[in-house]
Structure formats: structure tokens, C-alpha cells
Design an enzyme around this catalytic site. Structure first.
Site, mmCIF file in Angstrom:
data_model
loop_
_atom_site.group_PDB
_atom_site.id
_atom_site.type_symbol
_atom_site.label_atom_id
_atom_site.label_comp_id
_atom_site.label_asym_id
_atom_site.label_seq_id
_atom_site.Cartn_x
_atom_site.Cartn_y
_atom_site.Cartn_z
ATOM 1 N N ALA A 1 31.511 79.556 -0.487
ATOM 2 C CA ALA A 1 32.892 79.576 -0.977
ATOM 3 C C ALA A 1 33.305 78.158 -1.326
ATOM 4 O O ALA A 1 32.656 77.184 -0.930
ATOM 5 C CB ALA A 1 33.836 80.169 0.072
ATOM 6 N N GLY B 1 40.155 73.864 -2.134
ATOM 7 C CA GLY B 1 40.693 72.657 -2.746
ATOM 8 C C GLY B 1 40.150 71.386 -2.148
ATOM 9 O O GLY B 1 40.195 70.332 -2.774
ATOM 10 N N MET B 2 39.620 71.437 -0.916
ATOM 11 C CA MET B 2 39.158 70.237 -0.235
ATOM 12 C C MET B 2 37.643 70.175 -0.108
ATOM 13 O O MET B 2 37.056 69.110 -0.121
ATOM 14 C CB MET B 2 39.770 70.177 1.165
ATOM 15 C CG MET B 2 39.432 68.921 1.933
ATOM 16 S SD MET B 2 40.089 68.966 3.615
ATOM 17 C CE MET B 2 38.949 70.116 4.382
ATOM 18 N N ALA B 3 36.991 71.323 0.006
ATOM 19 C CA ALA B 3 35.570 71.319 0.328
ATOM 20 C C ALA B 3 34.913 72.575 -0.204
ATOM 21 O O ALA B 3 35.563 73.546 -0.599
ATOM 22 C CB ALA B 3 35.378 71.229 1.846
ATOM 23 N N THR B 4 33.580 72.528 -0.211
ATOM 24 C CA THR B 4 32.757 73.687 -0.543
ATOM 25 C C THR B 4 31.965 74.063 0.689
ATOM 26 O O THR B 4 31.469 73.196 1.413
ATOM 27 C CB THR B 4 31.802 73.375 -1.707
ATOM 28 O OG1 THR B 4 32.583 72.998 -2.847
ATOM 29 C CG2 THR B 4 30.954 74.582 -2.054
ATOM 30 N N LYS C 1 30.332 72.667 5.713
ATOM 31 C CA LYS C 1 31.539 72.427 4.932
ATOM 32 C C LYS C 1 31.464 71.015 4.380
ATOM 33 O O LYS C 1 31.577 70.035 5.125
ATOM 34 C CB LYS C 1 32.781 72.609 5.796
ATOM 35 C CG LYS C 1 34.073 72.575 4.986
ATOM 36 C CD LYS C 1 35.209 73.251 5.739
ATOM 37 C CE LYS C 1 36.395 73.477 4.816
ATOM 38 N NZ LYS C 1 37.443 74.290 5.451
ATOM 39 N N ASP D 1 47.545 75.482 9.131
ATOM 40 C CA ASP D 1 47.205 76.258 7.940
ATOM 41 C C ASP D 1 46.813 77.676 8.341
ATOM 42 O O ASP D 1 45.766 78.177 7.944
ATOM 43 C CB ASP D 1 46.077 75.581 7.165
ATOM 44 C CG ASP D 1 45.958 76.125 5.740
ATOM 45 O OD1 ASP D 1 46.955 76.651 5.218
ATOM 46 O OD2 ASP D 1 44.867 76.045 5.156
#
Length: 642
Positions: A25, A28-31, A47, A145
Site C-alpha cells: 500500500a 501520503g508519508m510512506a509506502t 514501512k 490518527d
């Protein structure tokens, strides 16, 4: 196009340990990738931060600090963080977390497939989520979050919460799409929007929104832009779920509205409190209420799809969802009959008036949000390192910041100067935020505590509590004031300041100094007692008197009886009854040998005088005389002749 085909990380081994195998996946910050820990031979979720963040030292440092905090949080409903590392051996550099790999689905997937959930399913999912958040809150961590994308449902029916604390590291550089922003702002508490404040009650607010969404299948606030959603968060109360789903029990209506109160003071204080009231509600509900299939009275506005960011594989379909986590697929309700026609409606405003007004409002909100996020409400943290405390506080207050001052030791920064600040210099911070500075107390030099009079164990504990160690060269010393076995003092002495963990030797009392012990044997009792007390001793009379060579009423013996003893010791005195009197045997006519044996058996000593040493002498006279009384142990004189 499948971007994973061009992903340069696929097939790489990060930090010489983690092989990147499959892209899972992207956010916005990481894959997120599925990987293999080559050292432990286990599947992990990797991550990896996007390159623009990996190149920002400030972001990386904060990312690592948050990861370490979360790694200390051990809970069965939290996705574990195993490792953190950097791999800069190839392009692009990779800053990553190695986490527990959780195969399954996200709560977002479940809601998208099933819509509203039964009350039982809702509680079965939300209770472990609150247990995980509660453990974090009691450990001083805030998730920041909470949303369905971060709630994972495993294949074996477990519930886990992901991305603990990592959202804190995302700043204005985050490259997120509008729909990604929508997926997050839907769960933001009003104080997060207005002041950037985050505490356990902001997680409670987000959990309340998630509760609403599970009970109704829809978010309480929707909009075409983040600004519209933000405006509704700030200006509207979350409605009770039963307004959309009439079958929702009133207990869950009350809990949802309490958790999503716009005033944080009216919410449960943390997830532990919210979990308690939720469990109480479960106990009050009947099985029919728990298992009822929800039926909505209306259809909410369409919710844009949110890009998945969970640490789990992409779904091939939802046919294998665990039956204990989902409810049966709902049949679509039959369309409602058309409303009967009424009287003719009054003339309406021109069609362009309402859209134009809405457009103006949206433009204003977006402009305000853009201004807030790009400097209107934010500034850069001034550098106050090595400044005197008062000057640093004044400089920060001049920048509009509130200041929390803390004290700490430093071996390199002089006392009264600033050691560090949080946030660090140059970091982006709200203009009305509270920042912290650590002011040096100078080198850590703990003082030796006064442990005189304490036991050795008590003195040892006091030294360790002061940050010092117990030396191996402890010694003994006589003391008239400190009992034997207790501490007289220390070396170095009390009050001396030393480096941390410096050894301190204990001086232990061996008791008082020995003094001369008077010999009072033969003295009258009163005289003996006075002599001993004048020399500093205590006196005890033995209740049992004895026969002795001493006169009756005088001291027959003393204990101790040496030449010296410890001052203050107790001397036991034994009183004499005088000499013991016994009857003298008649030994007349006996030979010397016979007479001597008889008298010695009676306890006497014998003195024999032979007058005429001829023939066979026998006893003709004795003194004391036969059958008289004499002191036992005294001498009997015999005269012998033929």
C-alpha cells in the site's frame, strides 16, 4: 498502470537484513511493503518513507523518536514495531520501519463492503481498539490518527491498531491528495484543527466518529473539500446515530455524542474511560439489540474512496471476511414511495444564487485553511541554545510562544544556559503553541548524604538513591555514641559533592572504646556497685549466692572479670555466703593413709605429724576435733605415733 512494476525498492535488501518482496500500500508519508527478515526468517511489513521525507534530517529524527516510543508499547491489539533503520547504499535512500505483518483487512474495507455493522460487531471491533489506545494513553502516547484505515482485522479474528504516533512526524511537506486529506480530517477533533493540540481526548473524539460510522455506515461529516469538512467539525455537533439508523440503542447514542463533544472537557478523559462506559452499555443491551441488523432511513452523501495505508496485503475480494467480524450482507431496502403532491411551491430563487453562495464559502474556507497551513498560524522555532534562561524565555515569548522551562544536568553546558528545546530550532510550530526548554543545572554532582546512626543496609540504600556507590574499603571505628554495627560516618564526609556513581566508604561502629575494669571481688556489695558505676559500667546482682572463701556479704565473683571491657557494659556480681561448714570425721586409730583418704573425701585438706617414726604409727589426736564443725576446704592436723 501498476506503479509497482517500476518500484526500485522491490528486490532490494534494506540494511543488509530486510528483503523487499511485494508492494502492499501507499500513503501520503510512506509506502508499505511485505518483506522478509533474513536474520530471523520471518515475514515483516516494511514501512518506507517517501524520498522527500528521507532527505529531511529533522523529519527523520522525529520519525525515529516516535518509532522508539511506540516500540516500547507492548499490547496484543497494537501492531508491533520490531526495528527501525536507514539504508543509504543505493538511490533512493530508504528510511524504514520493520513492523509486524498482519494479513487480513482494514475496518475501512469492511465498512466499504458491508456498510453499517450490527451493535455486537461494532463493540467486538471497537473494544480492542480502545484497549490498545488506552494502553497508549496510560503510557503517555497519543495516536493522533485514529480512523478505519488504521484498524486491522486479522484472518483469525483479532483486531489491531496500526500507525501509532507516526502521524506526529508529518508536517507541511506531506504530499497528500485531496481524498487522502478528506480521509484524515473526517476524524480530527476541533482543538486539533484550531490549535494543533493533541491529547488522549483527541483520540477519544476520533474513536467516537469511528463508532458513528460503524453504526450507520456513513461519516457524520462529508464535503467536497477538506475545508467543508473542517467547517462542519468546528460548527456542528455529531448527530446521534439513531437519527440515521433508528434501531441504534439510546446508550450508544449517548456514548457517541459524549465522545464527539466539541468541548474536550465534556468527553471521557481517555480511551480507558470510554472503554468502561462502552462495556457497561454492552451489559445493559439485550441479545436482540446486539444482533439487530441496522436499517438506515436515508442515504448519506457519497464518501470518496481513501487510499489504503494498512500494513496488510491488497484484497483480492472480501468473500473470506471472518464471519465473527462481519454481519450478513444487507438486502437493499425497497425504494420509498414518492411523496404526495401538495400545494404549489412558492417561487424559488434563481438557480445560480445558492451555488454561487456555496462557492464563495468554499473558496473562503479553502483560502483560510491554506493561509493557516502555510505560515499564517505557524512560525519557525527560534534557536535559543546556550542562551541564559531569562533571555531565551523572553525571545520565545516575543515570537508569540508560551514557554515551559525544565531543569536538567549537563557536563558541557554551564548552569543557567539552555541545553535543548522541544521542538528543535527551525522546526515548524504554531504561533500560540507551548514549547519546552531544558536549562542546565551544571554538572551532576550529588552530595554525600548524612547516614550516621543508620544500619549498613539503610546507609547503602541512601547512597544509591543519591546516585552514589558503596565503596569496598569500609572500616570500623570505636564510638561511645553509636551502637556497634551502625554507621558512624562516611569517607568522603557527608555534604561532599562527587561525580555520579563515585564510591563512598562506610565507617561502621565497633562499639565504645575498652576501659579499665575494676576488680571488686571481696568488696562489700555497696562498695563494689559504686566502684563499677563510677568507672562507667552497669551493675547486675546474680540472684544466686554462693559459698566461697570470701566473707559472707562480699563479692565472691564478677563477670566479665578481665582487666578491661567496653564502656557501658553490664557487670554481673555474685555475692558470697561465706565458707561452707561441714562435720569433721573421727579418724582416731587410723593409719595416715586411711585418715587422709577419709578427710579428703569429706572436703578437707590434711597435715600429718609423726611423733615417733617407729613401728606402725596411728592417729592419736586431730585438730579440729572429731565430730566438730569446720569450713569445707580447711586443713585438719593429725598427730601419729605407735
Amino acid at each position: 498502470m501498476d506503479t509497482s512494476l517500476h518500484d526500485s525498492l522491490l528486490g532490494r535488501t534494506l540494511d543488509g537484513r530486510y528483503r523487499v518482496e511485494q508492494r502492499v500500500a501507499s500513503g501520503g508519508m510512506a509506502t508499505v511493503y511485505r518483506g522478509l527478515d533474513l536474520r530471523l526468517d520471518r515475514v515483516v511489513a516494511l514501512k518506507v518513507m517517501h524520498p522527500q521525507f528521507a532527505a529531511d534530517p529533522e523529519f527523520v529524527e522525529r520519525f525515529i523518536r516516535e518509532a522508539k516510543a511506540v516500540a516500547r508499547l507492548s499490547h496484543p491489539n497494537v501492531v508491533n514495531v520490531f526495528d527501525q533503520g536507514e539504508d543509504r547504499t543505493a538511490e533512493p535512500p530508504a528510511v524504514f520501519l520493520a513492523m509486524e505483518y498482519v494479513p487480513g483487512w482494514t475496518l475501512r474495507d469492511l465498512l466499504r463492503e458491508r456498510g453499517a455493522l450490527s451493535v455486537r460487531t461494532t463493540l467486538d471491533i471497537l473494544e480492542p481498539v480502545l484497549a490498545a489506545l488506552g494502553a497508549a494513553h496510560r503510557a503517555g502516547l497519543v495516536h493522533r490518527d485514529v480512523k478505519p484505515e488504521n484498524v486491522l482485522l486479522t484472518e483469525d479474528g483479532r483486531v489491531k491498531v496500526a500507525d501509532f504516533g507516526l502521524v506526529r512526524a508529518v508536517d507541511a511537506h506531506t504530499a497528500a491528495t485531496t481524498q487522502q486529506v478528506l480521509g484524515t480530517v473526517s476524524y480530527l477533533a476541533p482543538e486539533q484543527i484550531e490549535r494543533g493540540a493533541a491529547d488522549p481526548r483527541t483520540d477519544v473524539y476520533a474513536a467516537g466518529v469511528v463508532l458513528y460510522e460503524m453504526l450507520t455506515g456513513a461519516k457524520p461529516y462529508t464535503g467536497e473539500s477538506p475545508a467543508q469538512v473542517i467547517y462542519r467539525h468546528l460548527s456542528e455537533d455529531v448527530p446521534p446515530p439513531s437519527r440515521l439508523v433508528p434501531g441504534v440503542p439510546h446508550q450508544l447514542d449517548a456514548i457517541t455524542q459524549a465522545a464527539t463533544s466539541r468541548d474536550p472537557r465534556h468527553r471521557p478523559q481517555d480511551a480507558v474511560d470510554l472503554l468502561a462506559v462502552l462495556q457497561q452499555a454492552r451489559r445493559e443491551l439485550t441479545p436482540a439489540q446486539l444482533d439487530a441488523v441496522p436499517q438506515r432511513t436515508g442515504v448519506p452523501a457519497a464518501v470518496p474512496a481513501v487510499e489504503r495505508t494498512s500494513v496488510m496485503p491488497p484484497l483480492e475480494g472480501l468473500t473470506a471476511l471472518p464471519p465473527d467480524l462481519v454481519m450478513p450482507r444487507r438486502e437493499q431496502p425497497e425504494p420509498a414511495p414518492p411523496a404526495p403532491r401538495g400545494p404549489a411551491a412558492p417561487a424559488r430563487r434563481p438557480r445560480w444564487a445558492l451555488p454561487l453562495g456555496a462557492l464563495v464559502l468554499v473558496v473562503a474556507l479553502v483560502a483560510g485553511l491554506t493561509w493557516a497551513l502555510n505560515g499564517g498560524l505557524y512560525t519557525r522555532m527560534p534557536s535559543v541554545l546556550n542562551l541564559p534562561s531569562a533571555r531565551a524565555v523572553a525571545q520565545l515569548q516575543q515570537a508569540g510562544l508560551s514557554v515551559n522551562t525544565r531543569q536538567d544536568f549537563s557536563e558541557t553546558v554551564a548552569a543557567g544556559l539552555v541545553i535543548s528545546s522541544d521542538p528543535q530550532p527551525g522546526a515548524r510550530v504554531r504561533k500560540d503553541a507551548t514549547v519546552s526548554i531544558d536549562v542546565s543545572r551544571g554538572p551532576n554532582r550529588p552530595a554525600v548524604p548524612d547516614v550516621s546512626g543508620k544500619t549498613v543496609a539503610e546507609a547503602t540504600a541512601a547512597l544509591r538513591a543519591a546516585g552514589l556507590a558503596v565503596g569496598s574499603s569500609s572500616q570500623q571505628q570505636a564510638s561511645d555514641s553509636v551502637p556497634a554495627g551502625r554507621v558512624v560516618g562516611t569517607d568522603p564526609p557527608a555534604g561532599r559533592r562527587l561525580s555520579p556513581n563515585s564510591p563512598v566508604n562506610l565507617i561502621v561502629s565497633s562499639g565504645s572504646q575498652p576501659v579499665d575494669l575494676p576488680d571488686v571481688v571481696g568488696e562489700p556489695v555497696d562498695q563494689a556497685t559504686s566502684d563499677l558505676q563510677d568507672a562507667g559500667f552497669n551493675v547486675r546482682l546474680d540472684p544466686n549466692q554462693v559459698y566461697s572463701d570470701q566473707d559472707a556479704g562480699t563479692i565472691a565473683a564478677q563477670s566479665p572479670n578481665g582487666s578491661s571491657a567496653q564502656r557501658g557494659a553490664t557487670v554481673t556480681l555474685t555475692v558470697s555466703k561465706g565458707q561452707e561448714q561441714v562435720q569433721v570425721p573421727d579418724v582416731g586409730g587410723m593409719t595416715e593413709k586411711q585418715a587422709r583418704r577419709t578427710l579428703e573425701r569429706a572436703g578437707f585438706k590434711v597435715r600429718a605429724i609423726t611423733v615417733i617414726p617407729l613401728g606402725k604409727p596411728t592417729v592419736h589426736n586431730q585438730s579440729p576435733g572429731a565430730d566438730s564443725q569446720a569450713a569445707k576446704g580447711s586443713t585438719v592436723t593429725l598427730w601419729l605415733y605407735p
